[in-house]
Design a protein around this motif. Structure first.
Motif, short mmCIF file in Angstrom:
data_model
loop_
_atom_site.label_atom_id
_atom_site.label_comp_id
_atom_site.label_asym_id
_atom_site.label_seq_id
_atom_site.Cartn_x
_atom_site.Cartn_y
_atom_site.Cartn_z
N SER A 39 0.83 -1.23 0.00
CA SER A 39 0.00 0.00 0.00
C SER A 39 0.86 1.27 0.00
O SER A 39 1.55 1.57 0.98
N TYR A 93 2.01 5.22 -0.06
CA TYR A 93 1.65 6.54 0.46
C TYR A 93 2.81 7.48 0.18
O TYR A 93 3.92 7.04 -0.15
N MET A 128 -4.75 7.95 0.05
CA MET A 128 -4.61 7.91 1.51
C MET A 128 -4.95 9.27 2.14
O MET A 128 -5.07 9.38 3.36
N PHE A 136 -1.59 -3.20 8.93
CA PHE A 136 -1.41 -2.37 7.74
C PHE A 136 0.09 -2.24 7.46
O PHE A 136 0.89 -2.07 8.37
N HIS A 137 0.43 -2.32 6.16
CA HIS A 137 1.85 -2.30 5.79
C HIS A 137 2.10 -1.12 4.85
O HIS A 137 1.80 -1.20 3.66
N PRO A 138 2.63 -0.03 5.35
CA PRO A 138 2.82 1.13 4.47
C PRO A 138 4.08 1.02 3.62
O PRO A 138 5.09 0.44 4.04
N TYR A 183 6.46 3.61 1.44
CA TYR A 183 6.72 5.00 1.03
C TYR A 183 7.12 5.03 -0.44
O TYR A 183 7.94 4.22 -0.89
N TYR A 188 5.14 -3.74 9.30
CA TYR A 188 3.70 -3.48 9.36
C TYR A 188 3.32 -3.23 10.80
O TYR A 188 4.09 -3.52 11.72
N LEU A 248 -1.01 3.03 13.42
CA LEU A 248 -0.76 3.97 12.32
C LEU A 248 -1.60 5.24 12.50
O LEU A 248 -1.09 6.37 12.37
N LEU A 308 8.85 5.27 8.78
CA LEU A 308 7.43 5.66 8.78
C LEU A 308 7.27 7.09 9.28
O LEU A 308 6.50 7.88 8.71
N LEU A 359 5.62 9.88 6.92
CA LEU A 359 4.39 10.58 7.30
C LEU A 359 4.63 12.09 7.32
O LEU A 359 3.80 12.88 6.86
N THR A 392 4.74 13.44 3.82
CA THR A 392 3.40 13.37 3.20
C THR A 392 2.52 14.50 3.73
O THR A 392 1.88 15.23 2.97
#
Ligand SMILES: NC(=O)c1ccc[n+]([C@@H]2O[C@H](COP(=O)([O-])OP(=O)(O)OC[C@H]3O[C@@H](n4cnc5c(N)ncnc54)[C@H](OP(=O)(O)O)[C@@H]3O)[C@@H](O)[C@H]2O)c1
Length: 328
Positions: A168, A170, A177, A199-201, A203, A232, A238, A311, A315, A318
């Motif tokens: 997934s 982002y 997202m 959930f497995h982000p 980048y 994850y 998250l 992460l 984030l 983003t």
């Protein structure tokens, strides 16, 4: 390297990939729908654009002619609904068009973008490349059909192909997202179910590195790679981290999963025959239901892939982009 074609080069992933290829000094051709807007400002004028529809072989042929490598990213990804004919035509027949054209014009390498969605609702975690396929919606089913066609084509013709199954995504410029960030910021986020699902982000910049490795590494040919971030976490973790970065209280409201799932099914069955995009569909609900937890051990071992963006950092970047563009 000769000229590179990116199908879907104006989508989220495609924009980032094109920008990176241009920065690396590559000659890039983009294949896109007329009217595709995303990424226009950053890449237009810097690469050749071939307008067309992936469903039309003659358009695809024009795009493929004269390129050395193809990154095939187009899918009807943003349409969550249930237009079966369109999903099949874009995801499956579009892929067939790309491969047939690539074979016809002697392309040296095709990187086909699949999805971890082919593994669907993962039962034994973390899932890996050999985990059985278990697609749970039309998008995932047609992406799997496309990937299976890719393998058959590779075996029958010897066309050098690699498959990427991104986790997934982002990052800056992603508008999918954004909804999650926005509802958290507006304090409107409500969990559907307990929020314990994994959930497995992934980048965006890390995944782009993975695509480049698949396009250049000899050991990537004939192989599929799950590509994404290093780990994850439970969805509530998250959400709490996003809330902390947005400096709002961590959301705590929950509604039960089952009735919402039922409603999503109802929306789909009412809207689909009318040709209307359902306001709520099962794929959206699956975000709160299906575990997404994957191993990226294969791509690390075989291609030397190493995700670099934590992460927290991902984030931060983003959110900064959303804020700079007044989207939050
Ligand atoms: N984002 C994720 O989390 C994620 C995860 C796993 C895999 N993937 C895969 O990554 C790839 C790129 O995804 P993305 O997030 O970048 O999605 P995206 O932003 O929707 O990009 C897809 C692009 O395909 C184009 N397209 C759709 N139908 C077309 C057609 N008939 N002819 C020509 N172009 C067409 C779209 O153009 P319009 O916008 O003009 O329709 C869009 O520019 C897809 O293959 C997707 O399955 C994404």
């Amino acid at each position: 390297m000769g000229r590179v074609l990116v199908t879907g080069g104006k989508g989220f992933l495609g924009t980032h990939l094109v920008r990176r290829l241009l920065a690396d000094g590559q000659e890039v051709r983009v294949f896109a729908h007329r009217g595709s807007k995303q990424g226009e400002a950053s890449t237009d004028g810097k690469c050749e654009v071939q307008w067309g529809d992936i469903r039309h072989f003659s358009d695809v042929e024009q795009a493929v002619k004269g390129v050395e490598k193809v990154f095939h990213l187009i899918s009807n990804f943003r349409k969550g609904g249930s237009d079966k004919a369109d999903a099949y035509a874009v995801n499956v027949e579009g892929t067939q068009n790309v491969l047939n054209a690539a074979k016809k014009y002697g392309v040296g390498r095709v990187v086909h973008c699949s999805t971890i969605g082919v593994h669907g609702d993962v039962q034994a975690i973390p899932a890996h490349e050999e985990t059985p396929f278990n697609p749970t919606d039309l998008y995932q089913e047609t992406k799997l059909m496309a990937e299976q066609y890719v393998w058959k084509f590779h075996q029958e013709t010897g066309l050098p192909i690699s498959v990427v199954r991104p986790i997934s995504l982002y990052g800056p410029e992603d508008l999918r997202m954004l909804k999650l960030f926005r509802t958290i910021k507006k304090r409107q986020f409500i969990y559907i179910g307990p929020g314990k699902v994994l959930f497995h982000p992934a980048y965006i910049d890390d995944v782009i590195e993975g695509f480049l490795l698949c396009a250049s590494h000899e050991k990537a040919v004939g192989e599929a790679f799950i590509i994404g971030g290093d780990g994850y976490l439970p969805l509530h973790d998250l959400v709490d981290r996003i809330a902390a970065q947005l400096q709002v209280p961590a959301p705590s409201l929950h509604i039960p999963l089952r009735p919402v799932e039922w409603l999503a099914g109802l929306c789909e069955s009412v809207c689909t025959p009318l040709g209307v995009e359902p306001p709520l569909h099962k794929r959206r609900v699956s975000f709160f239901k299906n575990n997404r937890a994957f191993s990226i051990e294969k791509v690390k071992r075989v291609l030397g892939y190493a995700p670099r963006v934590s992460l927290e950092e991902g984030l931060k970047r983003t959110i900064r982009w959303y804020e700079d563009h007044e989207l939050l």
